[in-house]
Design a protein around this motif. Sequence first.
Motif, PDB file in Angstrom:
ATOM      1  N   GLN A  37      -8.301   2.498  -5.635  1.00 48.36           N
ATOM      2  CA  GLN A  37      -8.467   1.484  -4.273  1.00 48.36           C
ATOM      3  C   GLN A  37      -7.403   0.584  -3.517  1.00 48.36           C
ATOM      4  O   GLN A  37      -7.117  -0.220  -2.585  1.00 48.36           O
ATOM      5  CB  GLN A  37      -9.840  -0.130  -4.961  1.00 48.36           C
ATOM      6  N   LEU A  38      -6.589  -0.163  -4.334  1.00 46.54           N
ATOM      7  CA  LEU A  38      -5.630  -0.794  -3.563  1.00 46.54           C
ATOM      8  C   LEU A  38      -4.630   0.042  -3.184  1.00 46.54           C
ATOM      9  O   LEU A  38      -3.790  -0.074  -2.299  1.00 46.54           O
ATOM     10  CB  LEU A  38      -5.169  -0.564  -5.179  1.00 46.54           C
ATOM     11  N   GLN A  65       0.978  -0.921   0.506  1.00 46.64           N
ATOM     12  CA  GLN A  65      -0.075  -0.101  -0.003  1.00 46.64           C
ATOM     13  C   GLN A  65       0.892   1.255  -0.256  1.00 46.64           C
ATOM     14  O   GLN A  65       0.677   2.252  -0.548  1.00 46.64           O
ATOM     15  CB  GLN A  65      -1.163   0.516   0.990  1.00 46.64           C
ATOM     16  N   GLY A  76      -7.218   0.976   0.413  1.00 46.96           N
ATOM     17  CA  GLY A  76      -8.268  -0.062   1.008  1.00 46.96           C
ATOM     18  C   GLY A  76      -9.146  -0.820   0.679  1.00 46.96           C
ATOM     19  O   GLY A  76      -9.941  -1.295   0.824  1.00 46.96           O
ATOM     20  N   LYS A  77      -9.768   0.765  -0.575  1.00 44.87           N
ATOM     21  CA  LYS A  77     -11.777   0.842  -0.404  1.00 44.87           C
ATOM     22  C   LYS A  77     -11.730   1.098  -1.622  1.00 44.87           C
ATOM     23  O   LYS A  77     -10.880   1.330  -2.887  1.00 44.87           O
ATOM     24  CB  LYS A  77     -11.827   1.827  -0.037  1.00 44.87           C
ATOM     25  N   PRO A  78     -12.686  -0.522  -2.240  1.00 45.16           N
ATOM     26  CA  PRO A  78     -13.323  -0.448  -3.303  1.00 45.16           C
ATOM     27  C   PRO A  78     -13.334   0.597  -4.250  1.00 45.16           C
ATOM     28  O   PRO A  78     -14.873   1.128  -3.755  1.00 45.16           O
ATOM     29  CB  PRO A  78     -14.637  -1.408  -3.798  1.00 45.16           C
ATOM     30  N   PRO A 106      -9.168  -6.788  -8.632  1.00 42.60           N
ATOM     31  CA  PRO A 106      -9.814  -6.405  -7.204  1.00 42.60           C
ATOM     32  C   PRO A 106      -9.041  -5.358  -6.130  1.00 42.60           C
ATOM     33  O   PRO A 106      -9.512  -5.185  -5.446  1.00 42.60           O
ATOM     34  CB  PRO A 106     -10.790  -6.795  -7.753  1.00 42.60           C
ATOM     35  N   ASP A 107      -7.928  -6.017  -5.687  1.00 41.56           N
ATOM     36  CA  ASP A 107      -6.834  -6.397  -4.724  1.00 41.56           C
ATOM     37  C   ASP A 107      -5.693  -6.436  -4.805  1.00 41.56           C
ATOM     38  O   ASP A 107      -5.013  -6.764  -5.633  1.00 41.56           O
ATOM     39  CB  ASP A 107      -7.367  -7.523  -3.892  1.00 41.56           C
ATOM     40  N   TRP A 108      -4.622  -5.961  -3.710  1.00 42.41           N
ATOM     41  CA  TRP A 108      -2.758  -5.832  -4.004  1.00 42.41           C
ATOM     42  C   TRP A 108      -3.309  -7.557  -4.259  1.00 42.41           C
ATOM     43  O   TRP A 108      -1.545  -8.013  -4.910  1.00 42.41           O
ATOM     44  CB  TRP A 108      -2.956  -5.631  -2.695  1.00 42.41           C
TER      45      TRP A 108
END
Length: 89
Positions: free
Chosen positions: A82-83, A7, A86-88, A47-49
């Motif tokens: 979002q990455l 992050q 931490g929030k989409p 969608p995420d890291w």
Amino acid sequence: MVAIFTQKILFASAQKLPQMKYWKYDRHHRCLRYVKSNCEVELEKIPDWLELVDWIFYLHSQGLEPAALEEFIALCGRYLPQLTTGKPI
């Protein structure tokens, strides 16, 4: 062993505007295209890291030079907020 905080890396990358020498952003398809080949990464599928790390390893295994990987990470930090938060979106 060194701990890597993705992050923090992505947030730092998102702060500066990337140079875009190796990748082109396609707004219509919302993807990044590598200029030296047909490689294309659809940003909707990150969608995420953890998925981003998978892509980085995949691109590394395809023989991308380190500067191209660095640019890819910077662009993901910019186009995938979002990455970094931490929030989409």
